[in-house]
Design an enzyme around this catalytic site. Structure first.
Site, PDB file in Angstrom:
ATOM      1  N   LYS A 111     -12.081   4.764  61.437  1.00 22.84           N
ATOM      2  CA  LYS A 111     -12.337   4.482  60.055  1.00 22.84           C
ATOM      3  C   LYS A 111     -13.985   4.802  59.774  1.00 22.84           C
ATOM      4  CE  LYS A 111      -8.967   1.588  59.107  1.00 22.84           C
ATOM      5  NZ  LYS A 111      -8.030   1.306  60.363  1.00 22.84           N
TER       6      LYS A 111
HETATM    7  C1  LIG Z   1      -6.778   1.248  60.374  1.00 26.35           C
HETATM    8  C2  LIG Z   1      -6.161   1.528  61.971  1.00 26.35           C
HETATM    9  C3  LIG Z   1      -5.115   2.108  62.101  1.00 26.35           C
HETATM   10  C4  LIG Z   1      -3.851   2.337  60.969  1.00 26.35           C
HETATM   11  O1  LIG Z   1      -4.400   3.203  59.871  1.00 26.35           O
HETATM   12  P1  LIG Z   1      -3.979   3.403  58.545  1.00 26.35           P
HETATM   13  O2  LIG Z   1      -4.501   4.394  57.841  1.00 26.35           O
HETATM   14  O3  LIG Z   1      -4.011   1.894  57.949  1.00 26.35           O
HETATM   15  O4  LIG Z   1      -2.225   3.633  58.740  1.00 26.35           O
HETATM   16  C5  LIG Z   1      -4.573   2.462  63.075  1.00 26.35           C
HETATM   17  N1  LIG Z   1      -5.380   2.369  64.336  1.00 26.35           N
HETATM   18  C6  LIG Z   1      -6.556   1.696  64.260  1.00 26.35           C
HETATM   19  C7  LIG Z   1      -7.573   1.328  65.633  1.00 26.35           C
HETATM   20  C8  LIG Z   1      -6.984   1.289  63.065  1.00 26.35           C
HETATM   21  O5  LIG Z   1      -8.304   0.701  62.941  1.00 26.35           O
END
Ligand SMILES: *Cc1c(COP(=O)(O)O)cnc(C)c1O
Length: 458
Positions: A111
């Site tokens: 993120k």
């Molecule tokens: C947010 C997240 C996901 C999922 O990502 P999306 O874009 O919501 O599908 C998977 N793994 C981790 C560690 C995350 O923080």
């Protein structure tokens, strides 16, 4: 580039507008009016670039002419200066899997890659020079910490993060709640991530409230985040050029894997995108059966994927329905009134040309982490583990690239169960454990949340 809403393609918006708004006024998601395929010689040129230069080209494709390339380049460079790896992402061969580690940013999950850029975009667009903005964000554990890190101590910005109380890992919570800055507010909501997300959407659709607090959003429904994630599909693909490449992606809100689909639409010859889910398998079910029917969210070992209302799926829907905004609106209102909608066979087969979907249970997740650690002496986080598991279920002769979405340290409890091992604290958060936490526990009532926010900002 011009943008439209998945529920109304008549009105168009600029990048800056959609960046600021996050969600379209009709409740739909913003999407480019057209994604043009890059020709082969252009892609060949991109393949020679460093991560930062590549990111500049890709992101500029989506936000020119509003952000000049030179400025964008500086902005991206600044955004990634705290990443503990030269190329922003690391690509490793582990067994027969190519792992793309996306978690070397300040909060140890992918993120950060988008959020750090967004933080600087707010400044670049001079958004906060006149009036204070309030960013309201729902998190299943990682978006919140990434947002806090990106907006911490920025002038004229407050951040309110809603996380589901007791449903994220201890480290995830601590990263968010120990920050101690005056512009950051953590709300532990008595409910699920879907409840958090619904409340945020409800506040966004309340025009008078939205205007009153000058509200902004950085959830993965914000198109700018998707755009930043397109970059690492290109970057990693270029290491395997001339091979068939399939990506396995741990998925919750369908943002990260949708970025892969955007890369494919831009001309990157990706064979398949494998959607890995945990027991919250809405995406596995809709892709394999056509029925989109959210169930109740079950807490799992991969909390950042504990999502049943997978918002970004609406963007794929718009595409699969040949950009029929009326039909998207109908499906979305069916979802609200009847609790589901059903895609026909043809629509499902279009999706299946590009995507496969597999569900991995908690029990399997533990097994995967355990075996991977034994065989390769490498510790996977539980999210990444679902994608490793899903990739093994796919009969495919391509080179498999797995997106590694979080550092295992964020999920220590699970790692200990699976491997009986400790994981060393990464540099970014070595001092976290001693700090004091600060958050407020609130009920899932929109009025309570609104009052809380107003109380804090006045
Ligand atoms: C947010 C997240 C996901 C999922 O990502 P999306 O874009 O919501 O599908 C998977 N793994 C981790 C560690 C995350 O923080």
């Amino acid at each position: 580039m011009e943008y439209i809403s998945t529920r109304n393609k008549k009105q168009s918006y600029s990048f800056k507008e959609i960046f600021l708004r996050g969600l379209a006024p009709d409740g739909g998601l913003f999407i480019p009016k057209e994604i043009k395929r890059l020709d082969e010689s252009k892609i060949e040129k991109l393949s020679q670039l460093s991560y930062i230069d590549l990111a500049t080209e890709i992101i500029s494709y989506f936000c020119s002419p509003e952000l000049e390339k030179d400025k964008l380049h500086d902005l991206i460079k600044k955004s990634y200066k705290n990443f503990l790896t030269n190329d922003i992402v690391k690509i490793k061969k582990v067994g027969d899997i190519n792992l793309i580690e996306l978690y070397h940013g300040p909060t140890l999950a992918f993120k950060d890659i988008a959020m750090q850029v967004l933080g600087n975009m707010y400044d670049e667009f001079n958004i906060t020079s006149k009036k204070k903005i309030n960013i309201i964000v729902a998190t299943s554990g990682d978006t919140g910490s990434a947002a806090i890190s990106a907006f911490n101590d920025r002038k004229n910005i407050n951040v309110f993060v809603l996380h589901p109380h007791n449903k994220i890992s201890n480290i995830q919570r601590k990263i968010m709640t120990t920050i101690g800055s005056n512009n950051i507010y953590n709300i532990a909501l008595k409910g699920s991530f879907d409840d958090c997300q619904n409340l945020v959407k409800e506040m966004f659709s309340d025009n008078s409230f939205r205007e009153k607090i000058n509200m902004s959003g950085v959830n993965s429904i914000n198109w700018a985040r998707i755009v930043c994630q397109v970059v690492y599909y290109f970057f990693s693909y270029f290491k395997f050029q001339n091979k068939k490449v399939t990506y396995a992606v741990p998925t919750g809100n369908f943002g990260d894997v949708f970025a892969g689909y955007v890369a494919k639409k831009m001309g990157l010859p990706i064979e398949k995108l494998v959607v890995a889910t945990n027991e919250n398998d809405i995406l596995e079910r809709v892709i394999n059966t056509g029925l989109y029917k959210p169930a109740k969210v079950k807490p799992s070992l991969s909390p950042s994927m504990d999502v049943q209302i997978s918002s970004n799926f609406e963007r794929l829907l718009f595409d699969v329905l040949n950009e029929d905004d009326k039909q998207v609106s109908t499906f979305m209102s069916d979802l609200k009134s009847k609790g589901s909608f059903l895609l026909n066979k043809e629509q499902v087969s279009i999706i299946k040309k590009n995507f496969s979907a597999k569900k991995i249970s908690d029990k399997e997740t533990i097994e995967i982490i355990k075996n991977f650690s034994k065989e390769h002496n490498f510790v996977l986080d539980p999210h990444t583990a679902t994608a490793v598991g899903a990739s093994k279920l796919i009969k495919d002769t391509s080179e498999i690239l797995v997106l590694g979405t979080a550092h295992p340290y964020k999920f220590l409890e699970t790692i200990k169960v699976a491997t009986s091992q400790e994981v060393d604290a990464p540099k970014q958060i070595a001092h976290l454990m001693d700090k004091k936490e600060k958050y407020d526990i609130l009920e899932k009532k929109v009025d309570k949340i609104k009052n809380y926010i107003i109380d804090k900002i006045t």
